[in-house]
Write an enzyme that holds these catalytic residues in place. Sequence first.
Site, PDB file in Angstrom:
ATOM      1  N   LYS A 259       0.793  -1.079  -0.011  1.00  0.00           N
ATOM      2  CA  LYS A 259      -0.056   0.020   0.027  1.00  0.00           C
ATOM      3  C   LYS A 259       0.693   1.275   0.119  1.00  0.00           C
ATOM      4  O   LYS A 259       1.715   1.486   0.881  1.00  0.00           O
ATOM      5  CB  LYS A 259      -1.090   0.045   1.308  1.00  0.00           C
ATOM      6  CG  LYS A 259      -1.522   1.251   1.363  1.00  0.00           C
ATOM      7  CD  LYS A 259      -2.512   1.340   2.580  1.00  0.00           C
ATOM      8  CE  LYS A 259      -3.136   2.575   2.771  1.00  0.00           C
ATOM      9  NZ  LYS A 259      -4.284   2.573   3.934  1.00  0.00           N
ATOM     10  N   LYS A 271      -9.872  12.906   8.377  1.00  0.00           N
ATOM     11  CA  LYS A 271      -9.252  12.594   9.856  1.00  0.00           C
ATOM     12  C   LYS A 271      -9.255  13.743  10.830  1.00  0.00           C
ATOM     13  O   LYS A 271      -8.685  14.780  10.341  1.00  0.00           O
ATOM     14  CB  LYS A 271      -7.974  11.804   9.712  1.00  0.00           C
ATOM     15  CG  LYS A 271      -8.024  10.235   8.990  1.00  0.00           C
ATOM     16  CD  LYS A 271      -6.512   9.885   8.931  1.00  0.00           C
ATOM     17  CE  LYS A 271      -6.755   8.482   8.184  1.00  0.00           C
ATOM     18  NZ  LYS A 271      -7.213   7.328   9.012  1.00  0.00           N
ATOM     19  N   ASP A 342     -12.133   7.565   3.714  1.00  0.00           N
ATOM     20  CA  ASP A 342     -11.195   7.091   4.421  1.00  0.00           C
ATOM     21  C   ASP A 342     -10.779   5.679   4.266  1.00  0.00           C
ATOM     22  O   ASP A 342      -9.747   5.388   4.692  1.00  0.00           O
ATOM     23  CB  ASP A 342     -11.190   7.520   5.820  1.00  0.00           C
ATOM     24  CG  ASP A 342      -9.976   7.826   6.493  1.00  0.00           C
ATOM     25  OD1 ASP A 342      -8.671   7.614   6.042  1.00  0.00           O
ATOM     26  OD2 ASP A 342      -9.971   8.019   7.824  1.00  0.00           O
ATOM     27  N   ARG A 346      -7.708  -0.063   0.739  1.00  0.00           N
ATOM     28  CA  ARG A 346      -8.445  -1.314   0.156  1.00  0.00           C
ATOM     29  C   ARG A 346      -8.540  -1.116  -1.457  1.00  0.00           C
ATOM     30  O   ARG A 346      -8.665  -2.034  -2.443  1.00  0.00           O
ATOM     31  CB  ARG A 346      -9.564  -1.831   0.765  1.00  0.00           C
ATOM     32  CG  ARG A 346     -10.690  -0.883   0.782  1.00  0.00           C
ATOM     33  CD  ARG A 346     -11.539  -1.172   1.970  1.00  0.00           C
ATOM     34  NE  ARG A 346     -11.469  -0.870   3.255  1.00  0.00           N
ATOM     35  CZ  ARG A 346     -11.794  -1.167   4.160  1.00  0.00           C
ATOM     36  NH1 ARG A 346     -13.085  -1.706   4.395  1.00  0.00           N
ATOM     37  NH2 ARG A 346     -11.413  -0.698   5.259  1.00  0.00           N
TER      38      ARG A 346
END
Length: 499
Positions: A259, A271, A342, A346
């Site tokens: 990632k 965030k 957020d 994935r």
Amino acid sequence: MKVSVTTLTLQDLDVDLLILPIGRSLARAKAAKIGGPIGEALNISLMDFDGEEGQALLCYPASGRAHRVAVIGIGDSGTVTREILRKAAAKGAALAMNTKAATVALCVPDSGIDAESAGQALVEGYVLASYDYDRYKTQPNQEKNITERLVLHADRDEKSARRGAERGRVESEATITARDLVNMSPHDKTPVQLGKIVERYGRKYGYDVSIWSKSDIEKEKMGGLLGVNRGSMDPPVLIEMTWKPTKAANSKPVVLVGKGIVFDTGGLSLKPTKDSMDHMKADMAGAAAVIGAMEAISRLDVPLYVIGLIPATDNRPGQNAYVPGDVLKMHSGMTVEVLNTDAEGRLILADALSYAKLYRPELVFDLATLTGAQVVALGSHVGAVMTQQDAGAQERLDAVLSAAELSGDLLHPMPMFPHYGESLKSDVADIKNIGNREAGTITAAKFLEHFVDYPWIHIDMAGPSFLKQSTSYRPAGGTGFGVRLLTEFIREYAYPKKR
Ligand code: BES
Ligand code: MN
Ligand code: ZN
């Protein structure tokens, strides 16, 4: 740090500091065996030292070459592990720092561990503990005095100790490569810059690198990576690294996906800063682990065909940023409803995993700082490992858990029962990118499982990739978690041994 191996007697070692890891009950025998001023100093130290693990003290021989001797406890011989040796060496490195030692000798103890593994573990502990990230310091750090030369002392099995020391040095340096990348300011590691850095490493260490530009990524229809990138000022890249030695044991590659979110603001699902966004330069730690592993594998000339793949972008709330409710068409053709921007990791990993099918891989790993839930579940020192539930699952888990144990990059398995995937059902698309509040680490893995059709090992390393406080041989900041784990796994995979 220069690392070498010697068989000179201890009395003949001309160093600022001599480090003796000693087990319980062996201290007396060792002192007798060494004799001379060092043996005498060691004998005196027995007043306060019995070899218990974690004990450490300095003594001062009245005469002789070595000015200081550090004795470090490693516990009962027979129960000594590689990790105990790493920690002992790290203690020694701390003492070397305090005493400003420039040259240090480190003895391979009698511990029941073969000289090769012991040599490797000691060098790892020492080199990794001596790490200091000073790229942005305008003044040198007075406290951090880094050893110039480390001599590993082996009184037998010198050849094995030498092999171990060399491997320990290479793996530690590759781990440091990963730490440096994680610690680097986000401004200096935009996706394009990261690609250039990896190209340089590839040239230096002998693996091939190709960098896909945004238009290449568009041609491949990687809707996940492009979707996450929409809020960014900087274009995404996909970094492809290839290590294909002529004597490779496999014709289909092992693929390592990392990632590469170079900064995660959360996007429009922003965030909060404190204890959340403030660490998110480390959201490319999975990528850093893959880059470090490619370095170690190529420098150690491991006979295995390995490909590294890094989808890289930042995740920001720009004017054109993807929004909750957006449906993305992924590389695989599947559609994903984004309900939280957020949960971006994935999305970019899914495209890389789906692309990896084209290699017809033998095995694919992905490493990612994927979920906050992983930190809650396992803490800062252990990563989570998951694999699809098929006939090969147990064998894959056994192999990766054994590499974890040997490397000290600890992992714990999480279950992948089918029902965990149910919370990803979407009303408008094939799936959505978040589940409910429960079992967040597993639902993230279940999401990724939709994009693989080969044996796959998923490692969520959100916790152990970055530390707020240093421990033993891992300093605060990027830890380089995953580099030695992958390298150990791949070495074992390339040379299956009778253990
Ligand atoms: N990069 C974070 C995960 C993370 C959290 C890494 C803490 C390291 C330390 C990831 O992109 C993320 O934000 N995940 C969300 C997913 C959620 C929205 C489903 C999370 O875990 O909160
Ligand atoms: Mn995120
Ligand atoms: Zn993230």
